[in-house]
Design a protein around this motif. Structure first.
Motif, short mmCIF file in Angstrom:
data_model
loop_
_atom_site.label_atom_id
_atom_site.label_comp_id
_atom_site.label_asym_id
_atom_site.label_seq_id
_atom_site.Cartn_x
_atom_site.Cartn_y
_atom_site.Cartn_z
N ALA A 1 0.83 -1.21 0.00
CA ALA A 1 0.00 0.00 0.00
C ALA A 1 0.86 1.26 0.00
O ALA A 1 0.54 2.25 -0.67
N MET A 2 1.98 1.23 0.75
CA MET A 2 2.88 2.37 0.78
C MET A 2 3.43 2.70 -0.59
O MET A 2 3.72 3.85 -0.90
N GLU A 3 3.57 1.67 -1.43
CA GLU A 3 4.14 1.86 -2.76
C GLU A 3 3.09 1.83 -3.87
O GLU A 3 3.44 1.97 -5.05
N ALA A 4 1.82 1.65 -3.50
CA ALA A 4 0.75 1.47 -4.50
C ALA A 4 1.20 0.40 -5.50
O ALA A 4 1.04 0.55 -6.72
N LEU A 5 1.77 -0.68 -4.97
CA LEU A 5 2.31 -1.78 -5.78
C LEU A 5 1.24 -2.87 -5.91
O LEU A 5 0.95 -3.58 -4.94
N TYR A 6 0.68 -3.01 -7.09
CA TYR A 6 -0.39 -3.98 -7.28
C TYR A 6 0.15 -5.34 -7.72
O TYR A 6 -0.34 -6.38 -7.28
N ASP A 7 1.15 -5.33 -8.58
CA ASP A 7 1.75 -6.58 -9.05
C ASP A 7 3.24 -6.52 -8.74
O ASP A 7 3.97 -5.71 -9.30
N GLY A 8 3.66 -7.40 -7.83
CA GLY A 8 5.05 -7.36 -7.38
C GLY A 8 5.97 -8.19 -8.25
O GLY A 8 5.63 -8.58 -9.36
N GLY A 9 7.17 -8.43 -7.72
CA GLY A 9 8.17 -9.19 -8.45
C GLY A 9 9.55 -8.91 -7.91
O GLY A 9 9.70 -8.27 -6.87
N LYS A 10 10.55 -9.35 -8.62
CA LYS A 10 11.94 -9.13 -8.21
C LYS A 10 12.45 -7.81 -8.79
O LYS A 10 11.98 -7.35 -9.83
N GLY A 11 13.44 -7.22 -8.10
CA GLY A 11 14.07 -6.00 -8.60
C GLY A 11 13.11 -4.84 -8.71
O GLY A 11 13.15 -4.09 -9.69
N GLN A 12 12.26 -4.65 -7.70
CA GLN A 12 11.25 -3.60 -7.74
C GLN A 12 11.87 -2.23 -7.45
O GLN A 12 12.72 -2.08 -6.57
N GLY A 13 11.42 -1.23 -8.20
CA GLY A 13 11.88 0.14 -7.99
C GLY A 13 11.04 0.85 -6.95
O GLY A 13 9.87 0.51 -6.73
N LEU A 14 11.62 1.86 -6.31
CA LEU A 14 10.93 2.67 -5.31
C LEU A 14 10.37 3.91 -5.99
O LEU A 14 11.13 4.71 -6.56
N LYS A 15 9.07 4.07 -5.94
CA LYS A 15 8.44 5.20 -6.59
C LYS A 15 8.69 6.50 -5.83
O LYS A 15 8.54 6.54 -4.62
N ILE A 16 9.09 7.53 -6.56
CA ILE A 16 9.15 8.87 -5.98
C ILE A 16 7.76 9.47 -6.10
O ILE A 16 7.18 9.94 -5.11
#
Length: 541
Positions: free
Chosen positions: A275-290
């Protein structure tokens, strides 16, 4: 218990949550300044103690000794005003567990109540005792004992924060407990697991260091106001130096402890991180949203796992089930709901069977089934899997406000230290850089002619006070909104924990508390401003 909870209307749940949030937000306006000023006043009085000791040995200046004593008393007065307000709101906050969240208190009171009781008996009495010595013990006890009392007052406040945060961390990551089907309560089986939970340790250090930032910003802002008014310049400059040093150390530590907290969240609250990243579909090597559309490559994976290629699940992964890095399978929320309902039904069957005098074999079989499904007990009260997704927008933006302001504070304190202490080469480079971009006059003379800082820096210092509070409150929004819908993670959703009250009663007390807390805040600000305008009173020592 189950039938009773089904009769509670949604209005009672929403207003109970709103009232608790109101009390917590107001309480947290006072607590971090208490913790931050405790460190500032301890350092200032230590300077006084050392100056007096040197003067007694024939070194130093008597005026310097008197200055540091008056400075210590000044910061202690501001601490005391804020301390009193924090106590009042904290007491109300604890009572709300019994009034508005009685089912929660019944279900886990044996565990949750322990750290709160220790906080009241040990920490609060400790700080209450030594705060009296600190205020009324000048010239009545030895200087060494008075200095110890000042530090112990701050230590007591910090220990108080420890036990409160232990209780809160347990709600985020319940450990050291076991459900007793005969009493329908969770019981503590390991006090050390509760008290020394890794989640509690990370939360404590991150919270306290962020409170030190607020104390440092407040100290610098008061000093900057004096410099703008061209008064109390020695107090302002010396306090600003202390505040900048404390602030930079605190800001760096807050960043480090925040990284550790993020890893804890990733391990035990993956939905919060998603939720903090509004990440709906995850995976490896994820970037951090500014912000949306702009991200730092691989940074989220590193923040969560210490591995740039680490796996981070998204919201959809958590809802539908996923495979962890260690190869184990995390069930889908639908499966958790099914197993939670099995746990509730098995519990009801066990209690009925025991009343009817069933044989031990059947009872033991029911207990074994209950133990297998108990980790998902809370999911049995969830009707729709979408209910376990916390508010995305609140978590996403609150996290960015907190982190963004943390970066601003590191730059602010670092710049201030370089300019105030006039560090060779580094100060010259910094001043030339600021002059090049038009933020510092070529003469490097400020409006007061004391620190070499431009006037805009003083206004920035004052403006950062509310921004520091916004950053701190944003951190708590992430911590608490990110846990929703759980009062206790995976164990008890909010609509099961609330008291069976009329919503009208909660609405009434909500607005009464709103008026009371707003009045208290206005009174504190008014008294604080009067004391700041009055300034320090020179000691006769």
């Amino acid at each position: 218990m189950t039938n009773l909870l089904l009769t509670i209307d949604a209005g009672t749940i929403d207003w109970s949550r709103a009232q608790f949030a109101l009390t917590a937000i107001y309480h947290w306006l006072f607590v971090p300044l208490t913790l931050g000023l405790a460190l500032i006043m301890g350092i200032v009085e230590t300077r006084y103690y050392r100056k007096h000791k040197a003067f007694a040995n024939g070194q130093g200046d008597g005026d310097d000794v008197r200055f540091w004593k008056s400075a210590a008393q000044f910061w202690q007065r501001l601490f005391g005003i804020n301390f009193a307000m924090g106590v009042a709101t904290g007491i109300i906050l604890e009572f709300e567990f019994g009034t508005n969240w009685s089912n929660y208190s019944w279900f886990v009171g044996d565990i949750f109540g322990a750290p709160l009781a220790i906080e009241g008996i040990v920490a609060f009495f400790m700080e209450s005792t030594f705060v009296a010595v600190m205020y009324f013990g000048w010239n009545k006890v030895s200087r060494g004992f008075h200095l110890a009392s000042t530090w112990l007052t701050g230590l007591g406040a910090t220990i108080s924060a420890w036990w409160i945060l232990v209780a809160n961390a347990w709600m985020q990551y319940p450990v050291g407990c076991q459900f007793n089907p005969d009493t329908m309560r969770n019981e503590m089986v390991s006090f050390l697991e509760v008290a020394l939970s890794p989640f509690a340790v990370s939360k404590f250090f991150h919270t306290v260091t962020s409170a030190w930032i607020i104390g440092a910003v407040f100290c610098i802002a008061v000093s900057a106001w004096y410099l703008m008014k061209r008064r109390e310049t020695k107090l302002a400059v010396e306090s600003m130096k202390i505040g900048a040093a404390v602030g930079l150390v605190a800001a760096v530590l807050a960043a480090a402890t925040g990284h550790k907290s993020a890893q804890d969240v990733a391990a035990v609250q993956p939905m919060k991180l998603a939720a903090m990243e509004a990440l709906y579909d995850g995976g490896k090597g994820q970037g951090l949203k500014i912000v949306e559309g702009l991200e730092v490559p691989y940074a989220l994976s590193f923040m969560a796992t210490n591995d740039f290629n680490g796996y981070v699940p998204g919201i959809n992964d958590i809802l539908n089930g996923y495979t962890r890095e260690d190869g184990t399978q995390e069930p889908s929320v639908d499966e958790k709901i099914m197993r939670g309902k099995d746990a509730i039904n098995t519990l009801a069957e066990y209690r009925l069977s025991k009343i009817q005098g069933a044989d031990e074999t059947k009872l033991n079989s029911l207990l074994e089934s209950l133990r297998e499904n108990m980790p998902y007990f809370g999911y049995g009260y969830v009707k729709d899997k979408a209910d376990v997704v916390p508010p995305i927008a609140v978590n996403f933006w609150a996290f960015r406000v907190m982190v963004g302001m943390g970066c601003v504070f590191i730059l602010f304190f670092g710049l201030l230290l370089v300019l105030l202490y006039d560090i060779p080469f580094l100060s010259i480079f910094t001043r030339r850089l600021l002059a090049t971009v038009g933020l510092l006059p070529e003469t490097a003379a400020d409006s007061s002619g004391v620190t070499g800082l431009p006037a805009w820096h003083y206004w920035l210092a004052v403006a950062l006070v509310p921004l520091a509070y916004i950053a701190s409150e944003s951190g708590w929004l992430v911590a608490e909104f990110g846990r929703q819908p759980w009062t206790i993670q995976d164990m008890l959703p909010t609509w099961v924990a609330v008291s069976d009250l009329q919503s009208s009663a909660v609405v009434l007390t909500f607005f009464l508390f709103l008026i009371l807390f707003t009045t208290m805040l206005a009174v504190e600000i008014n008294i604080m401003l009067k004391q700041i305008k009055k300034g320090p009173q020179m000691s006769n020592e």
